[in-house]
Every structure is written in structure tokens, then in C-alpha cells.
Design a protein around this motif. Structure first.
Motif, PDB file in Angstrom:
ATOM      1  N   UNK A   1      40.178  32.761 123.468  1.00 20.84           N
ATOM      2  CA  UNK A   1      39.876  32.514 122.060  1.00 20.84           C
ATOM      3  C   UNK A   1      41.070  32.881 121.183  1.00 20.84           C
ATOM      4  N   UNK A   2      41.911  33.831 121.640  1.00 15.36           N
ATOM      5  CA  UNK A   2      43.022  34.335 120.841  1.00 15.36           C
ATOM      6  C   UNK A   2      44.403  33.952 121.378  1.00 15.36           C
ATOM      7  N   UNK A   3      44.478  33.780 122.697  1.00 16.08           N
ATOM      8  CA  UNK A   3      45.759  33.510 123.353  1.00 16.08           C
ATOM      9  C   UNK A   3      45.551  32.360 124.342  1.00 16.08           C
ATOM     10  N   UNK A   4      46.451  31.399 124.345  1.00 13.08           N
ATOM     11  CA  UNK A   4      46.320  30.282 125.288  1.00 13.08           C
ATOM     12  C   UNK A   4      46.682  30.676 126.715  1.00 13.08           C
ATOM     13  N   UNK A   5      47.490  31.691 126.883  1.00 12.64           N
ATOM     14  CA  UNK A   5      47.960  32.096 128.214  1.00 12.64           C
ATOM     15  C   UNK A   5      47.820  33.609 128.415  1.00 12.64           C
ATOM     16  N   UNK A   6      46.593  34.136 128.352  1.00 12.84           N
ATOM     17  CA  UNK A   6      46.434  35.591 128.435  1.00 12.84           C
ATOM     18  C   UNK A   6      46.801  36.198 129.785  1.00 12.84           C
ATOM     19  N   UNK A   7      46.763  35.424 130.849  1.00 19.25           N
ATOM     20  CA  UNK A   7      47.189  35.975 132.143  1.00 19.25           C
ATOM     21  C   UNK A   7      48.679  36.285 132.076  1.00 19.25           C
ATOM     22  N   UNK A   8      49.453  35.353 131.564  1.00 20.21           N
ATOM     23  CA  UNK A   8      50.888  35.581 131.422  1.00 20.21           C
ATOM     24  C   UNK A   8      51.146  36.783 130.508  1.00 20.21           C
ATOM     25  N   UNK A   9      50.422  36.827 129.392  1.00 17.76           N
ATOM     26  CA  UNK A   9      50.589  37.937 128.446  1.00 17.76           C
ATOM     27  C   UNK A   9      50.290  39.266 129.127  1.00 17.76           C
ATOM     28  N   UNK A  10      49.212  39.305 129.907  1.00 17.96           N
ATOM     29  CA  UNK A  10      48.829  40.535 130.594  1.00 17.96           C
ATOM     30  C   UNK A  10      49.858  40.983 131.613  1.00 17.96           C
ATOM     31  N   UNK A  11      50.404  40.042 132.366  1.00 15.71           N
ATOM     32  CA  UNK A  11      51.405  40.410 133.374  1.00 15.71           C
ATOM     33  C   UNK A  11      52.692  40.903 132.719  1.00 15.71           C
ATOM     34  N   UNK A  12      53.078  40.271 131.616  1.00 13.41           N
ATOM     35  CA  UNK A  12      54.265  40.743 130.889  1.00 13.41           C
ATOM     36  C   UNK A  12      54.021  42.144 130.340  1.00 13.41           C
ATOM     37  N   UNK A  13      52.860  42.365 129.752  1.00 12.04           N
ATOM     38  CA  UNK A  13      52.526  43.691 129.211  1.00 12.04           C
ATOM     39  C   UNK A  13      52.511  44.737 130.314  1.00 12.04           C
TER      40      UNK A  13
ATOM     41  N   UNK B   1      63.095  47.874 135.412  1.00 18.14           N
ATOM     42  CA  UNK B   1      62.028  46.876 135.376  1.00 18.14           C
ATOM     43  C   UNK B   1      62.212  45.911 134.214  1.00 18.14           C
ATOM     44  N   UNK B   2      63.062  46.253 133.261  1.00 14.30           N
ATOM     45  CA  UNK B   2      63.294  45.359 132.131  1.00 14.30           C
ATOM     46  C   UNK B   2      63.847  44.019 132.620  1.00 14.30           C
ATOM     47  N   UNK B   3      64.569  44.029 133.730  1.00 14.99           N
ATOM     48  CA  UNK B   3      65.061  42.774 134.309  1.00 14.99           C
ATOM     49  C   UNK B   3      63.891  41.877 134.722  1.00 14.99           C
ATOM     50  N   UNK B   4      62.878  42.462 135.318  1.00 19.56           N
ATOM     51  CA  UNK B   4      61.691  41.689 135.698  1.00 19.56           C
ATOM     52  C   UNK B   4      60.998  41.164 134.454  1.00 19.56           C
ATOM     53  N   UNK B   5      60.940  41.964 133.395  1.00 19.69           N
ATOM     54  CA  UNK B   5      60.292  41.533 132.144  1.00 19.69           C
ATOM     55  C   UNK B   5      61.014  40.311 131.573  1.00 19.69           C
ATOM     56  N   UNK B   6      62.332  40.354 131.554  1.00 18.68           N
ATOM     57  CA  UNK B   6      63.108  39.232 131.003  1.00 18.68           C
ATOM     58  C   UNK B   6      62.858  37.962 131.818  1.00 18.68           C
ATOM     59  N   UNK B   7      62.902  38.072 133.129  1.00 19.69           N
ATOM     60  CA  UNK B   7      62.667  36.902 133.975  1.00 19.69           C
ATOM     61  C   UNK B   7      61.229  36.395 133.844  1.00 19.69           C
TER      62      UNK B   7
END
Length: 184
Positions: free
Chosen positions: A114-126, A139-145
Motif C-alpha cells: 500500500x505504501x511501497x511498490x517494492x517492500x522486499x527490496x526496501x527491507x533487504x536494503x534496510x 557491508x556498505x559495499x553490499x548496500x551500494x550494490x
């Protein structure tokens, strides 16, 4: 190595094992641009974990030892995995590998969608940002990729959804954000 490192790495492993097991219940894909790369992505994740634990990056600035940062990072990590799992539950059998198209696809717009079109992606990035704060700055390298890959995937998936749901998806897209509610 801190106890929190063991907890976070164990939860990452548990998450991915459960995630891959849940993939067996998904609808069949009509096409998948990335189906040949599932094993590659899993292998990349395992390598990142092994390399980070091997001591290659040991140094006085790489390992987080600040309890406040560890606490914030752990909270973000848990919130991120929680968001990804919540979104996966709402997506149900429509879940698939990134950029895949499902047989009898449905447009899911409830729960976190309802709020985010891609919440799985958002959750994994978070969760990866939380890991960075709690465990190691490398781990910031993994975040960027992850950000680059998920933005690309979300863009491709948006085009697929526009084609599959020409009447409903444009309004849904206007009412939600790609990855961060109210911002992006």
C-alpha cells in the motif's frame, strides 16, 4: 567477534534458507530474465559472508564495537528482515525472482504494498544497512550494490507491471513510491 555478529549472521542464514524454501510455493514464471542467476546471487551472498568473517578486512575502523551503533544497526536489521518477510507474505504465490513474470499474475496493493511498490527490496536494503552499522563498515559495499541492483530490478518490473495491468498499475504507481515511503 561480538555476540551480535553471530546473531546477525545466523539470522541472515536462517532468512535465506527459509526464503529459498518458500520459493517452492511460488507460481510458475512465464519468463525470467534472472532465473539463471539465482545460484550466482546465492553464491555471492555466501562469499560476502565468508570473506567478511575471514579477517581479510580486520582493521581498527572496520569492525563496529560501539554498543549504540550495534543496537541501532540490530534494530534496523530486524526491521528490514521483518519488512521483507511481511511483504513476502502479502505477495503470496505471486513472489518470484527479480524481474520475473508469473502465470496468472495478480497486482498486490495491500499490506506493505500500500505504501511501497517494492517492500522486499526496501527491507533487504534496510537489513544490510543495519548489518553495516552493527557488524562492519565493509557491508556498505553490499548496500551500494544492492541499491543499484534493486533500483534496476524495480524499474524493469515496473515496465512488466504496466504491460500486465495497464488499467490499474498507473494509478497504483502514482499513489506509492518505489523503495522509500513518501520519498523515493
Amino acid at each position: 567477534m561480538h555476540a551480535i555478529d553471530y546473531v546477525i549472521y545466523s539470522l541472515w542464514v536462517l532468512f535465506w534458507v527459509a526464503w529459498l524454501a518458500a520459493a517452492t510455493t511460488a507460481k510458475r514464471a512465464t519468463q525470467s530474465r534472472m532465473r539463471h542467476f539465482v545460484a550466482l546471487r546465492l553464491a555471492f551472498f555466501v562469499i560476502v559472508v565468508l570473506v567478511s568473517r575471514s579477517g581479510v578486512f580486520k582493521g581498527h575502523h572496520t569492525i563496529v564495537s560501539n554498543p549504540v551503533l550495534q543496537g541501532i544497526g540490530t534494530g534496523l536489521f530486524l526491521a528490514g528482515l521483518g519488512l521483507a518477510v511481511w511483504a513476502r507474505v502479502y505477495l503470496g504465490r505471486n513472489w518470484g525472482t527479480p524481474m520475473s513474470e508469473k502465470v496468472d499474475a495478480e497486482l498486490v496493493t495491500t499490506g506493505p504494498y500500500r505504501y511501497i511498490r517494492n517492500p522486499i527490496y526496501s527491507g533487504l536494503i534496510l537489513a544490510a544497512i543495519g548489518t553495516t552499522l552493527a557488524v562492519s563498515w565493509y557491508w556498505i559495499l553490499a548496500v551500494v550494490f544492492m541499491c543499484a541492483y534493486f533500483i534496476y530490478s524495480a524499474t524493469v518490473e515496473g515496465h512488466i507491471m504496466e504491460r500486465l495491468f495497464p488499467n490499474d498499475y498507473p494509478a497504483y504507481k502514482r499513489s506509492t513510491k518505489m523503495l522509500i515511503p513518501f520519498l523515493l
